[in-house]
Structure formats: C-alpha cells, structure tokens
Write an enzyme that holds these catalytic residues in place. Structure first.
Site, mmCIF file in Angstrom:
data_model
loop_
_atom_site.group_PDB
_atom_site.id
_atom_site.type_symbol
_atom_site.label_atom_id
_atom_site.label_comp_id
_atom_site.label_asym_id
_atom_site.label_seq_id
_atom_site.Cartn_x
_atom_site.Cartn_y
_atom_site.Cartn_z
ATOM 1 N N ARG A 1 -10.605 -11.403 1.572
ATOM 2 C CA ARG A 1 -11.495 -12.419 0.981
ATOM 3 C C ARG A 1 -10.829 -13.791 0.992
ATOM 4 O O ARG A 1 -11.507 -14.814 1.061
ATOM 5 C CB ARG A 1 -11.911 -11.977 -0.425
ATOM 6 C CG ARG A 1 -10.792 -11.942 -1.430
ATOM 7 C CD ARG A 1 -11.152 -11.155 -2.678
ATOM 8 N NE ARG A 1 -11.121 -9.710 -2.438
ATOM 9 C CZ ARG A 1 -11.388 -8.782 -3.354
ATOM 10 N NH1 ARG A 1 -11.735 -9.145 -4.568
ATOM 11 N NH2 ARG A 1 -11.327 -7.510 -3.058
ATOM 12 N N LYS B 1 0.837 -1.203 0.000
ATOM 13 C CA LYS B 1 0.000 0.000 0.000
ATOM 14 C C LYS B 1 0.874 1.257 0.000
ATOM 15 O O LYS B 1 2.037 1.205 0.406
ATOM 16 C CB LYS B 1 -0.891 0.007 1.259
ATOM 17 C CG LYS B 1 -2.037 -0.990 1.234
ATOM 18 C CD LYS B 1 -2.900 -0.841 2.484
ATOM 19 C CE LYS B 1 -4.032 -1.855 2.524
ATOM 20 N NZ LYS B 1 -5.056 -1.638 1.489
HETATM 21 N N1 BES Z 1 -8.327 -3.663 3.997
HETATM 22 C C1 BES Z 1 -8.440 -3.290 2.647
HETATM 23 C C2 BES Z 1 -9.720 -2.562 2.302
HETATM 24 C C3 BES Z 1 -9.974 -1.212 2.910
HETATM 25 C C4 BES Z 1 -9.198 -0.125 2.574
HETATM 26 C C5 BES Z 1 -11.065 -1.043 3.732
HETATM 27 C C6 BES Z 1 -9.479 1.108 3.108
HETATM 28 C C7 BES Z 1 -11.362 0.182 4.244
HETATM 29 C C8 BES Z 1 -10.559 1.265 3.946
HETATM 30 C C9 BES Z 1 -8.391 -4.514 1.749
HETATM 31 O O1 BES Z 1 -7.647 -5.595 2.189
HETATM 32 C C10 BES Z 1 -7.815 -4.075 0.436
HETATM 33 O O2 BES Z 1 -6.695 -3.653 0.438
HETATM 34 N N2 BES Z 1 -8.612 -4.157 -0.610
HETATM 35 C C11 BES Z 1 -8.220 -3.741 -1.905
HETATM 36 C C12 BES Z 1 -8.644 -4.819 -2.876
HETATM 37 C C13 BES Z 1 -8.086 -4.671 -4.256
HETATM 38 C C14 BES Z 1 -6.603 -4.909 -4.245
HETATM 39 C C15 BES Z 1 -8.776 -5.677 -5.141
HETATM 40 C C16 BES Z 1 -8.926 -2.418 -2.212
HETATM 41 O O3 BES Z 1 -10.085 -2.253 -1.835
HETATM 42 O O4 BES Z 1 -8.298 -1.560 -2.810
HETATM 43 ZN ZN ZN Z 2 -5.577 -5.459 1.657
#
Ligand code: BES
Ligand code: ZN
Ligand code: ZN
Length: 466
Positions: free
Chosen positions: A319, A245
């Site tokens: 997921r 990230k």
């Molecule tokens: N934990 C995050 C999602 C998230 C981010 C929830 C900010 C609330 C606030 C999750 O694990 C994630 O990083 N999801 C990605 C998925 C993508 C890579 C398909 C996302 O939502 O960008």
């Molecule tokens: Zn994530």
C-alpha cells in the site's frame, strides 16, 4: 517472454491429413446413457475393460481395430465451460485432436481452456512431456485465443520466475519488451532519482535492497482516446522487511509482483486488440528487503501526494508504494484507474485463493465487472470501502498508519488506505488478489495465475470498443 510461443498446441485443419486426426467426443453426463446406446459391442466392452465411469474432467481413449486411437470420449458437465477440455493437452497422448463441427460455435472458449491447460513453466527444467495439439476449425477466432493466451502466459511466466531472476530491473526489462512490441513509450525512474522526482514512498520501501527501486511507466494509444491507467504492485520479493515474515509466509513471496504482472498482461490484451484507449501503466517495482538501509517500524515517511504515513508494519509495504503510483495516476484525471495487488493475506481469508477481492468507489463499474467475471468464468467479488473503518488506520503522529493494528477487516483497511491517494472524482477499482494456484486444477497448473484479467478485459472491450 512476450514472444513466447503458444501456437504449438494448435494446428490448422489444412496442415494435417485426415488419418492423423483423433476425434474428441464430448459427452455430457446427462446424455451418457443415450450415447452408450449408440455404441457397438467393441466400444462398450472397451469401456467396461477400462472401468470407465463418466465424470467431468475424465477421458477414455477409444482404439480402432489396429490398436490406434480412433477417438477420445471426454466426460463433460452439462454446461460446457472454459475448463471442459483443459485437462486434456497434458494428459492425452501427443497427437492432433479435433472437435466435431457441432461444437464449433464454442470453439473460442474451449480452445482457450486447451491453451491454458497446455502451459508449462519450463525456464529451469525440461517439460515432462509435450502438450497435445488441438486442430483449429476457424482461423479467425484463433487470433483472439492467441491474444488471451499470450497475455495469460506472460502473467504466469512473470510470477513463476524466481525473485533472483525477476528483480526490479528484470521486471523493467519485461515491461520494456512489451512496450517495444506494441510501439508504446516506456520511461522509468530509478533509485535516488525517485527522491528528486518526488516518489518518496517507492524509494523508502525499496531502499533496503541492493537492487534499486524503480517506477515503470508505459504510455500507449491515441491522445484523443479516453485515458485508462493501470497500476500494479511490483514487489519482486517481500521478505516483510524488518517485520520479517515466517519461513512459510515468505516462501511464495516471489509472487508479490503478481499485481504488476496483471497490469502488464492487461496492457498486452488492450494493445493487441488495439482498443481505443489512451493507456498508461504505472508499476512501482521494489524488493522489500532487510539491510542497514531498510526502513523501520515507527518511521514516518512522506508520500507523493503530501500525506505522511506512519509505518506500523514494514510488511504492509504494498500500500505504501502504491500510494505514490495512485497519486501520480490521479494527477492526469483518467477516466478510470484500475490497480492490481497481492496486497493482503486478509483478502485471501475472505474470498480464498481463487477469487480476487474487488473494491471500487464507482458502483456502476463494479457491477459491470462482476457481471463480466461471471460470464467469463473468472469470478471477482466486491467488498465494501466501509468508511467508518478509516478510524482504524489513523495515526497519532502522521496523516495515516500503514497498519491497522487490529486483526479485523485487513483487506478493507488496506483498500481504504489506497483510496486516500486516489482523487475521489475518478472512478477507481482495486483488486486484491492471490495471483497463484496453490493446488492444481484443470487448466490451472500450480504456480502463477491470472485472476480477474479476462473479466476486466471484456469489461473494457464492452465499454470502449464501440
Ligand atoms: N504481500 C503480502 C500479502 C500477501 C500475503 C498476499 C500472502 C497474498 C498471500 C503483503 O505485503 C503483506 O505482507 N501484508 C500483510 C499486511 C499486514 C502487515 C498489515 C498481511 O496481509 O499480513
Ligand atoms: Zn508485505
Ligand atoms: Zn507484499
């Protein structure tokens, strides 16, 4: 954490003398003119001196002739709601405040708001001030209020605790403490044992961290009661893994166990109310980290259900771990499975920070949850499990891909991914939520927050507490 004291913001009527009491005068905006007409000159002058303009979530301290607070004028919306008093406990001077008896019917709602507004996360810093105290007119409804506050304080505390102090082991201790408090059974599977016990997806995601992954499992209640299984995403810190990230994206990721916190908070409510439910709580607890043992983009992994998953993105880890937990939940054919997860940024784009996106394969359940969410001031909003979008999570080399590769419908494709691991005959609800207040609102301090929790509890109470 489970025994955190929430009582100090309430006191029973019998414990204080009448000269210590400060009356809260709740004045609705539409009734302000009439109220002003009943005030003496001293009070009217005082309001003018203070340039008080009535608005919801405002107040004016009204002195007596000795210069002490005699009463507090509280500006309220015409419909009193949960939040009507929630700005007071941390803003009015420390003291004992009473509601006039015409509000006693709404006491439970107003007191809950008071308690929520009194919350402070004080593990690492002395609170700036003590919260003011509300006088309890009715001891009986205090039990319900306390039960809700205990659950919501638990959710907030768990989320607010920095990842350094809330890894998979500490999340396990919190789950164990809760289980012990209600004489529930607790078991867990740790590290390599996840492989031999066939939870490969939980293991692989958590493998990159020095803090071993775990599957936490709580069981409570009578075997003869209908079984409800709660599942919570317990990513104690989400760095994104090798698909790392950005610093802004990572900053809040201690909250990525917010789903697990919700599952534990709901379990606390259920057990405290002694609902006639056979409860199971499953929490895959991991840290999505980077190291020589981290899983990689392009890997294909096994899952408990037998479906293979291509890792399109190591940041779509929630997921992946939930797939094993949902498959395990399904093996026992419970009457209902509910999962909570801080799963996608896309859900936040769709419904914002405050409204959990709800998905369900059972429309009657979704409708009932929506109704309760409106009644409880705890809104959730349904989004569709649109089957044609399953195309987007197909893989050429595995049964599924954990990433859709398109910027569209991210919350839906994540929910469809989860749906693939739930037995289709079992009613299932999935909440994709923020679990965090980015901005402070009355009764909702910045930080970890329970969202949709009261709505789900009321739904369960109506459904099972016959
Ligand atoms: N934990 C995050 C999602 C998230 C981010 C929830 C900010 C609330 C606030 C999750 O694990 C994630 O990083 N999801 C990605 C998925 C993508 C890579 C398909 C996302 O939502 O960008
Ligand atoms: Zn994530
Ligand atoms: Zn995550």
């Amino acid at each position: 954490m489970i025994n955190r004291q929430v009582l100090p913001c309430f006191i029973s009527e019998s414990q204080i003398s009448s000269d210590e009491k400060i009356l809260l005068e709740l004045v609705k905006i539409s009734e302000y003119e009439t109220w002003l007409r009943k005030q003496d000159e001293f009070s009217l002058n005082w309001l003018i001196t203070n340039n008080y303009k009535i608005k919801p979530y405002t107040f004016c301290l009204m002195p007596n002739q000795q210069g002490k607070i005699a009463r507090v004028l509280v500006g309220c919306e015409d419909d009193l709601n949960l939040w009507s008093l929630s700005h007071l406990p941390k803003n009015v001077p420390v003291g004992f405040y009473a509601l006039s008896s015409n509000y006693h019917e709404q006491w439970e709602k107003l007191a809950l708001g008071w308690g929520l507004g009194a919350y402070q996360y004080d593990a690492f810093k002395k609170p700036e001030r003590e919260a003011a105290t509300l006088i309890i007119p009715n001891e009986q409804s205090l039990k319900t209020v306390q039960s809700q506050l205990q659950a919501i304080y638990l959710v907030r505390d768990l989320i607010n605790t920095p990842a350094e102090s809330m890894g998979p082991a500490e999340l396990s201790f919190a789950a164990q403490a809760l289980a012990k408090h209600y004489q529930a059974e607790f078991t867990e599977i740790i590290g390599n044992e996840l492989v031999s016990k066939n939870f490969p997806a939980v293991y692989i995601v958590g493998r990159g961290s020095a803090r071993e992954p775990r599957l936490l499992d709580i069981r409570w209640g009578d075997d003869t009661h209908p079984k409800v299984t709660l599942v919570g995403k317990g990513v104690c810190f989400d760095s994104g893994g090798l698909d790392i990230k950005t610093s802004a994206g990572m900053l809040l990721m201690k909250k990525d166990m917010g789903g697990a916190a919700h599952a534990l908070g709901l379990a606390s409510l259920i057990m405290d109310a002694n609902l006639p439910i056979r409860l199971r709580v499953l929490i895959p607890a991991v840290e999505n980290f980077i190291s020589g043992t981290a899983y990689r983009p392009g890997d294909v992994i096994q899952t408990r259900k037998g479906l293979t998953v291509e890792i399109g993105n190591t940041d779509a880890e929630g997921r992946v771990i939930l797939s094993d937990a949902l498959a395990e939940a399904s093996t026992e054919s419970p009457e209902l499975i509910i999962d909570f997860a801080t799963l996608t940024g896309a859900a936040r784009v769709a419904t914002g920070t405050d409204i959990p996106a709800m998905f369900s394969n059972h429309q009657i359940t979704a409708d009932a949850l929506f109704r309760h969410s409106k009644n409880e001031c705890d809104l959730v909003w349904q989004m569709p499990l649109h089957q044609p979008y399953k195309e987007l999570i197909k893989s050429e080399i595995a049964d599924l891909n954990n990433n859709s590769g398109t910027p569209y419908a991210g919350a839906i494709t994540a929910a469809l991914f989860l749906e693939s691991f739930v037995e289709e005959t079992i009613p299932w609800v999935h909440f994709d939520l923020m679990a965090y207040n980015e901005l402070e609102k009355p009764g909702r301090p910045k930080g970890g927050e329970a969202m949709g929790l009261r709505a789900v509890f009321r739904f369960l109470e109506e459904k099972y507490n016959l």
